[in-house]
Scaffold this motif. Structure first.
Motif, PDB file in Angstrom:
ATOM      1  N   LYS A  81     -10.435   3.602  -2.287  1.00 25.46           N
ATOM      2  CA  LYS A  81      -9.973   4.066  -3.597  1.00 25.46           C
ATOM      3  C   LYS A  81      -9.339   5.444  -3.499  1.00 25.46           C
ATOM      4  O   LYS A  81      -8.265   5.690  -4.074  1.00 25.46           O
ATOM      5  N   SER A 108      -5.992   5.276  -1.396  1.00 25.00           N
ATOM      6  CA  SER A 108      -4.949   4.564  -2.147  1.00 25.00           C
ATOM      7  C   SER A 108      -4.386   5.442  -3.265  1.00 25.00           C
ATOM      8  O   SER A 108      -3.162   5.472  -3.480  1.00 25.00           O
ATOM      9  N   SER A 109      -5.256   6.160  -3.962  1.00 21.37           N
ATOM     10  CA  SER A 109      -4.788   7.047  -5.030  1.00 21.37           C
ATOM     11  C   SER A 109      -3.913   8.161  -4.467  1.00 21.37           C
ATOM     12  O   SER A 109      -2.882   8.517  -5.051  1.00 21.37           O
ATOM     13  N   ASP A 110      -4.306   8.699  -3.312  1.00 19.73           N
ATOM     14  CA  ASP A 110      -3.519   9.771  -2.691  1.00 19.73           C
ATOM     15  C   ASP A 110      -2.166   9.252  -2.221  1.00 19.73           C
ATOM     16  O   ASP A 110      -1.129   9.909  -2.414  1.00 19.73           O
ATOM     17  N   ASP A 145       3.702   8.508  -2.500  1.00 18.79           N
ATOM     18  CA  ASP A 145       4.756   7.501  -2.300  1.00 18.79           C
ATOM     19  C   ASP A 145       5.438   7.098  -3.598  1.00 18.79           C
ATOM     20  O   ASP A 145       6.046   6.029  -3.668  1.00 18.79           O
ATOM     21  N   SER A 146       5.320   7.924  -4.631  1.00 18.07           N
ATOM     22  CA  SER A 146       5.911   7.561  -5.925  1.00 18.07           C
ATOM     23  C   SER A 146       7.421   7.374  -5.840  1.00 18.07           C
ATOM     24  O   SER A 146       7.988   6.526  -6.524  1.00 18.07           O
ATOM     25  N   HIS A 159       2.030   2.392   4.876  1.00 24.27           N
ATOM     26  CA  HIS A 159       0.809   3.129   4.539  1.00 24.27           C
ATOM     27  C   HIS A 159      -0.347   2.174   4.223  1.00 24.27           C
ATOM     28  O   HIS A 159      -1.497   2.443   4.595  1.00 24.27           O
ATOM     29  N   GLN A 160      -0.053   1.068   3.543  1.00 23.99           N
ATOM     30  CA  GLN A 160      -1.093   0.091   3.235  1.00 23.99           C
ATOM     31  C   GLN A 160      -1.635  -0.544   4.509  1.00 23.99           C
ATOM     32  O   GLN A 160      -2.852  -0.777   4.636  1.00 23.99           O
ATOM     33  N   GLU A 207      -0.583   6.710  -3.479  1.00 25.89           N
ATOM     34  CA  GLU A 207       0.185   6.350  -4.668  1.00 25.89           C
ATOM     35  C   GLU A 207       0.955   7.548  -5.213  1.00 25.89           C
ATOM     36  O   GLU A 207       2.106   7.427  -5.627  1.00 25.89           O
ATOM     37  N   VAL A 208       0.317   8.722  -5.201  1.00 27.65           N
ATOM     38  CA  VAL A 208       1.006   9.936  -5.668  1.00 27.65           C
ATOM     39  C   VAL A 208       2.095  10.351  -4.678  1.00 27.65           C
ATOM     40  O   VAL A 208       3.221  10.683  -5.079  1.00 27.65           O
ATOM     41  N   LYS A 210       5.674   2.357   1.656  1.00 32.06           N
ATOM     42  CA  LYS A 210       4.438   1.976   0.971  1.00 32.06           C
ATOM     43  C   LYS A 210       3.698   0.888   1.745  1.00 32.06           C
ATOM     44  O   LYS A 210       2.465   0.943   1.887  1.00 32.06           O
ATOM     45  N   GLU A 255       9.986   0.938  -0.466  1.00 32.64           N
ATOM     46  CA  GLU A 255       8.928  -0.066  -0.359  1.00 32.64           C
ATOM     47  C   GLU A 255       8.407  -0.195   1.070  1.00 32.64           C
ATOM     48  O   GLU A 255       7.220  -0.471   1.290  1.00 32.64           O
TER      49      GLU A 255
END
Length: 615
Positions: free
Chosen positions: A378, A381-383, A388-389, A399-400, A385-386, A396, A393
Motif C-alpha cells: 500500500k 503503490s501510493s508513493d 508516476d502521475s 514500477h509495478q 502513484e504520486v 508505471k 504507461e
C-alpha cells in the motif's frame, strides 16, 4: 414522293436544327421556308399547311399566357428600376470596405513584423539578463558556500551548491566565452572544489552520527545528500543505519524469546509475537521517515528505502524461523506426520493435541506476515502513484513489476510459503485423526436427536478450516476446504452409510445376528483390555434407535455443511475486500465451495437410498 412525306413526319429533317427555347415556351417553326418552296405536290402542301396551322395555335396559347403575366413582369421591372440607385450606393460602400480591409491587412502585416522583431530583441534581452544573473549567481554561490563552510553551516552550503548545480550549463558556457570568462572559470573551479569538499564532509559527519547512534544528526545530514545530487547514496547510507537499528532490536527480542519460561501465557505463540515486533518496528520506521523521504528526495524514492529494509527483514525472519523450527521440532513433527499418513505405516502415532499449538502459531505467523506485506504494498503503490502521475504507461508497468518482485520473491514470502506447505499436511493429519477419534468415541444420550460424533466432527472441521482462514492465505484455506471435503465425503460419510445399510431391524433373526455381531466385538475388546464388558450388546429397540439416530445424523450433517459454506462465503468476502488474493484466488475459492455444496447433497442423498423401515 415517299421521301418527302417522311421528311414531313420528322421535325428535325423539316427544320434542319433543334427548336430554340424562349420565354413562355415560345419557339420557331419546325418547317423551313426552303422546304416549303421545294414542295410541288398538293398533298405535301396540305400536310405542311396543317402542320403550320397547329403551330400557329400553340404560339397563340403561349402569347395568351405571356399576356396574362404582363402585370407581374411590369411590377418586377419597376422594382428593379427603383433598386438601381441603392445598388450604386452598395457598390460604392463595397469598394470603400475593400479598401479599408486592404489597408488593415497591410497594417497588420507591418505590426506583426515589428512584433517579431520585438520578440527577437526580447529573447536576446532575456538571454543577456539570464547571463548576468548566472554570473551573479555563480559569484553569490561561491561567496556563500565559502562563508557557510567556514561557519559549519552545512545546510546553507548545500543550498548554494544545489543552486549552482541547477544553473543552465549552456548559458554558463556562453558566459565563459565573454570578457568575464576568466572570472567565471575561477568561480566554477572554486565551486567544484567546494562541492567535493562538502560531499566529503557530509559523508564523514553522517558516518560519525550513525556510529554514535545520534538520530537527529543522522537525519540532518540525510537531508543534505539530495541537495548535492547524491540521492541513491543518501538513501543507501540511511537505510544501512536503519537496518542496524532493526537488527539490534530483533536480536534483543530473539534473546528474550530464548529465555522465555514455557509456562508463560504467551509461550505458545512467542515466535509469532517476535515476528510481529519485527514487522511493527519496520512499519514504524516507514511511517516515521516516509515524509522526510518524500519531502527531500521526491516521490517514488520510498521503494528504494523499503528495498534495503526488506533485505534486513528477511535476515531476521530467517533467524526467528530457524529457532522456531528447532524449538518446536517442526520438521521432525512433519516427518512423523508424513509417515503416519502413509498406509500400512508402523510408525508410532502422534497425539493430535501435540500439534494443535504448533499449527496455531504457524497460521498466526503467516497472518502477521501477510498483514506486513500488504502494508508495504500500500505504501509503495501510493508513493509510485504520486511519482508516476505524468509518467508514460511503460514506466508505471515497470514500477509495478518491481513491486511485485520485491514482495513476492522476498525471503519472507518464500519462508512462509514453505511453513504453510508443511502446515497443510500436518493439519490434514490433525483433522483425520481427531475425526476418527470422534467417530470411535461416538455416544448417544437419551432425549437427544443426534449422537455426539456429529457435533464433534463438525467442531473439528470448523476448527481446522477456521485456523487455515486465520492464516490470511487463500491457497491455504482452499487446501483445507478440499481436505475437509474429502474427509466428510469419504471417511465420515462411509461411517454413516454403513450404519444405514444395516437397515431397521424387523425380525428376530436380524436381532440375533446383530446381537451376535455385538457380542463378538465385545469379546475382542474385552480380551484386549483384560476384562469383560457387557455394554454394547444391542437389543432390537436399541438397534432401532441407532438407525433413527443415524438418519438424524445424516440430516444434520447436510445442514451443517450448508451452514459452513455460507459462513465461509461471508468470511472470505471480508478477506477479498482487504485486497487479499485476486481473481484467480476468487475462482479457486468458488470452486472449493462448489465441491463442498456437492458433499452436502451427497449426504442428503443417503436419506433417499437408505433402507426403508420395516413394520
Amino acid at each position: 414522293m415517299e421521301n418527302k412525306m417522311a421528311d414531313l413526319d420528322s421535325p428535325q429533317k423539316l427544320s434542319g436544327i433543334s427548336p430554340p427555347e424562349g420565354m413562355g415556351g415560345g419557339r420557331c417553326s419546325e418547317i423551313s421556308t426552303e422546304l416549303i418552296r421545294s414542295l410541288t405536290e398538293l398533298q405535301e402542301l396540305e400536310a405542311v399547311y396543317e402542320r403550320l396551322c397547329g403551330e400557329e395555335k400553340v404560339v397563340e396559347r403561349e402569347l395568351d399566357a405571356l399576356l396574362e403575366q404582363q402585370n407581374t413582369i411590369e411590377s418586377k421591372m419597376v422594382t428593379l428600376h427603383r433598386m438601381g440607385p441603392n445598388l450604386q450606393l452598395i457598390e460604392g460602400d463595397a469598394k470603400q470596405l475593400a479598401g479599408m480591409i486592404t489597408f488593415t491587412c497591410n497594417l497588420a502585416e507591418n505590426v506583426s513584423s515589428k512584433v517579431r522583431q520585438l520578440d527577437l530583441a526580447k529573447n536576446r534581452l532575456y538571454q543577456a539578463i539570464q547571463r548576468a544573473d548566472d554570473i551573479l549567481d555563480l559569484k553569490f554561490c561561491m561567496d556563500g558556500v565559502q562563508t557557510a563552510l567556514r561557519n559549519e553551516d552545512y545546510e546553507q552550503a548545500a543550498a548554494h551548491i544545489h543552486r549552482y548545480l541547477c544553473l543552465d550549463k549552456s548559458v554558463i558556457e556562453l558566459s565563459r566565452q565573454g570578457k568575464e570568462g576568466s572570472m567565471i572559470d575561477a568561480n566554477l573551479k572554486l565551486l567544484q572544489e567546494a562541492e567535493q569538499r562538502l560531499k566529503a564532509i557530509v559523508t564523514e559527519k553522517f558516518a560519525i552520527a550513525t556510529k554514535e547512534g545520534d538520530l537527529p544528526q543522522v537525519e540532518r545530514f540525510f537531508k543534505i545528500f539530495p541537495l548535492l545530487g547524491l540521492h541513491e547514496e543518501g538513501l543507501s547510507k540511511f537505510s544501512e543505519y536503519l537496518c542496524k537499528q532493526v537488527a539490534s532490536k530483533a536480536e534483543e527480542n530473539l534473546l528474550l524469546v530464548l529465555g522465555t519460561d514455557m509456562r508463560d501465557r504467551r509461550a505458545a505463540v512467542i515466535f509469532a509475537d517476535t515476528l510481529t515486533l519485527l514487522f511493527e518496528g519496520i512499519a514504524r520506521i516507514v511511517e516515521t521517515h516516509q515524509p522526510i523521504v518524500e519531502t527531500y528526495y521526491g516521490p517514488g524514492r520510498l521503494y528504494t528505502l523499503i528495498k534495503y529494509l526488506q533485505v534486513e527483514c528477511d535476515r531476521q525472519v530467517e533467524k526467528v524461523v530457524d529457532k522456531f523450527i528447532k524449538q518446536r521440532d517442526y520438521h521432525q513433527q512433519f516427518r512423523h506426520v508424513q509417515n503416519n499418513l502413509m498406509r500400512n505405516s508402523t510408525t508410532e502415532k502422534i497425539e493430535p493435541r501435540e500439534l494443535d499449538p504448533i499449527l496455531t502459531e504457524v497460521t498466526l505467523m503467516n497472518a502477521r506476515s501477510e498483514l506486513y506485506l500488504r502494508f508495504l504494498r500500500k505504501r509503495i503503490s501510493s508513493d509510485f502513484e504520486v511519482g508516476d502521475s505524468m509518467a508514460p504507461e511503460e514506466v508505471k508497468q515497470e514500477h509495478q513489476k518491481c513491486l511485485d518482485k520485491l514482495l513476492n520473491n522476498c525471503l519472507l514470502s518464500c519462508t512462509m510459503q514453505e511453513l504453510i506447505g508443511l502446515y497443510i499436511t500436518m493439519e490434514e493429519y490433525f483433522m483425520r485423526e481427531t475425526v476418527n477419534k470422534a467417530v470411535a468415541l461416538d455416544t448417544y444420550e437419551k432425549g437427544q436427536l443426534t449422537s455426539s460424533m456429529v457435533d464433534d466432527v463438525f467442531y473439528i472441521v470448523k476448527k481446522c478450516i477456521g485456523r487455515a482462514l486465520s492464516s490470511s492465505s487463500i491457497d491455504c484455506l482452499c487446501a483445507m476446504i478440499n481436505l475437509a471435503t474429502t474427509e466428510l465425503e469419504s471417511d465420515f460419510r462411509d461411517v454413516l452409510c454403513n450404519k444405514l445399510r444395516m437397515g431397521f431391524p424387523a425380525t428376530t433373526l436380524q436381532d440375533i445376528q446383530r446381537g451376535v455381531t455385538s457380542a463378538v466385538n465385545i469379546m475382542h475388546s474385552s480380551l484386549q483390555q483384560g476384562k469383560f464388558d457387557t455394554k454394547g450388546i444391542e437389543s432390537t429397540d436399541e438397534a432401532k434407535l441407532s438407525f433413527l439416530v443415524t438418519l438424524n445424523n445424516v440430516e444434520v450433517c447436510s445442514e451443517n455443511i450448508s451452514t459452513l459454506k455460507k459462513t465461509l462465503e461471508s468470511d472470505c468476502t471480508k478477506l477479498f475486500s482487504q485486497g487479499i488474493g485476486g481473481e484467480q484466488a476468487q475462482a479457486k475459492f468458488d470452486s472449493c465451495l462448489s465441491d463442498l455444496a456437492a458433499v452436502s447433497n451427497k449426504f442428503r442423498d443417503l436419506l433417499q437410498v437408505s433402507p426403508r423401515i420395516s413394520c
